[in-house]
Design a protein around this motif. Sequence first.
Motif, short mmCIF file in Angstrom:
data_model
loop_
_atom_site.label_atom_id
_atom_site.label_comp_id
_atom_site.label_asym_id
_atom_site.label_seq_id
_atom_site.Cartn_x
_atom_site.Cartn_y
_atom_site.Cartn_z
N VAL A 31 28.40 46.62 45.64
CA VAL A 31 27.20 45.96 46.16
C VAL A 31 26.35 46.96 46.95
N VAL A 32 27.02 47.79 47.75
CA VAL A 32 26.31 48.80 48.54
C VAL A 32 25.62 49.79 47.61
N ALA A 33 26.32 50.19 46.57
CA ALA A 33 25.72 51.14 45.61
C ALA A 33 24.47 50.56 44.98
N GLU A 34 24.55 49.29 44.54
CA GLU A 34 23.36 48.69 43.93
C GLU A 34 22.22 48.61 44.93
N PRO A 46 41.84 48.11 40.58
CA PRO A 46 42.24 46.77 41.04
C PRO A 46 41.20 46.15 41.96
N ALA A 47 40.01 45.88 41.42
CA ALA A 47 38.93 45.28 42.19
C ALA A 47 39.20 43.79 42.40
N GLN A 48 39.07 43.34 43.64
CA GLN A 48 39.44 41.97 43.96
C GLN A 48 38.40 40.97 43.47
N PRO A 49 38.78 39.68 43.30
CA PRO A 49 37.79 38.65 42.97
C PRO A 49 36.72 38.57 44.06
N MET A 102 42.15 50.05 47.50
CA MET A 102 41.26 49.82 46.36
C MET A 102 40.72 48.38 46.30
N PRO A 103 41.57 47.35 46.40
CA PRO A 103 41.02 46.00 46.32
C PRO A 103 40.14 45.62 47.50
N ARG A 104 40.38 46.21 48.65
CA ARG A 104 39.51 45.91 49.79
C ARG A 104 38.15 46.61 49.63
N LEU A 105 38.17 47.76 49.01
CA LEU A 105 36.94 48.54 48.86
C LEU A 105 36.08 48.07 47.69
N TRP A 106 36.74 47.76 46.58
CA TRP A 106 36.02 47.38 45.36
C TRP A 106 36.23 45.92 45.04
N PRO A 107 35.21 45.17 44.60
CA PRO A 107 33.86 45.65 44.24
C PRO A 107 32.85 45.51 45.36
N ARG A 136 32.75 43.73 38.15
CA ARG A 136 34.11 43.65 38.67
C ARG A 136 35.11 43.61 37.51
N CYS A 137 34.82 42.83 36.49
CA CYS A 137 35.70 42.76 35.32
C CYS A 137 35.73 44.09 34.58
N ARG A 138 34.59 44.75 34.53
CA ARG A 138 34.52 46.07 33.89
C ARG A 138 35.45 47.05 34.60
N MET A 139 35.46 47.01 35.93
CA MET A 139 36.33 47.90 36.68
C MET A 139 37.80 47.55 36.48
#
Length: 370
Positions: free
Chosen positions: A293-296, A327-330, A284-289, A318-321
Amino acid sequence: MILHNLDAMAQNKFNVFHWHIVDDSSFPYQSYSFPELSEMGAYHPTTHVYTQTDIKEIIEAARLLGIRVIPEFDSPGHTKSWGAAFRNLLTICYEPMGYFPTGQYGPINPMTEFTYKFMQTFFKEISQVFPDTYIHIGGDEVDFDCWKSNSNIITFMNKMRLNSDFTKLEEYYIKRIINIIKQFGKKNIIWQEIIDNNAKVAKDTIVQVWKQGYKKELAKVTSLGYKTLLSSCWYLNYISYGSDWKKYYLCDPHDFPGSDKQKELVIGGEACMWGEYVDDTNLMPRLWPRASVVAERLWSAKDIKDYNAAKQRLINHRCRMVRRGIPAQPISGPGFCSIEESSKKISSGNLLEIEKKIILIYIFFIIVHI
């Protein structure tokens, strides 16, 4: 973990889950036609498999989130785990002179009718289990050396007048697999190597471009009239230090030399997360967020590419997630996420009011369920 990730996908407007469900290392798909595949080919026959119940749950959870599930059963390469149960599915590799087997096995054996009878039964099952119109049949990274070492393969190629061209042997195999899945009303997706090897496949085939030099590849594939997916820019399992998301944001799948008609054939893109060094501890942290960016990028017009404006949106998202339990990484250096929205001070009176709402919602769901 897959269910958790589907929730994250929905929150980021991803609408397809491409499930590369088996590979050389393991065959975790629990087939009811060939249960031996997972019994002998998975890491563990009961604890490291996807049961039919698991798969139904994932497909239904995805459907409720507006996400399609497209399975990939890659062949003729990436199939060593298939051979744990069905050794005669694979090609026997020989020493350079061709006299003695090496004890190793290579890609799917394309010359025996056993292979195609097996695939007929197997893909009939897959067509019934997975409701989507498409099945990804792979075709990437086929090592021809084992085929070249096997004299029976050479004899078969001469009989079929394939002129010692192993790309033609691959084409022969892929065409037969495509014809099999078409019998069950399915269409296919393939990796780009098949087209790179000049194979002629059904025109409704979708070609997934994943290698570097993708602009030239997109121009080639679309000039041949094939619909195309791009994933070259978005291999998120690769990591680097710092704000590496900018390169994902600036990749434009229509940025290649070609006509407007060709560019219409690029129907989407895919963020890839391969599992050589990824499991449920770091997925999860490697994938998000970074996937956000790809989605946008894929949902935006090509002229929306202001990096600084996107940066603030990404920080906020990222904070929203994180507040939603992902667990979206910084993503952009030091900072923090406000917790005010999720942990406001509650007075005793407010707490009682909240408890009443929770009880009412709970009762409501019971009534709806009944």
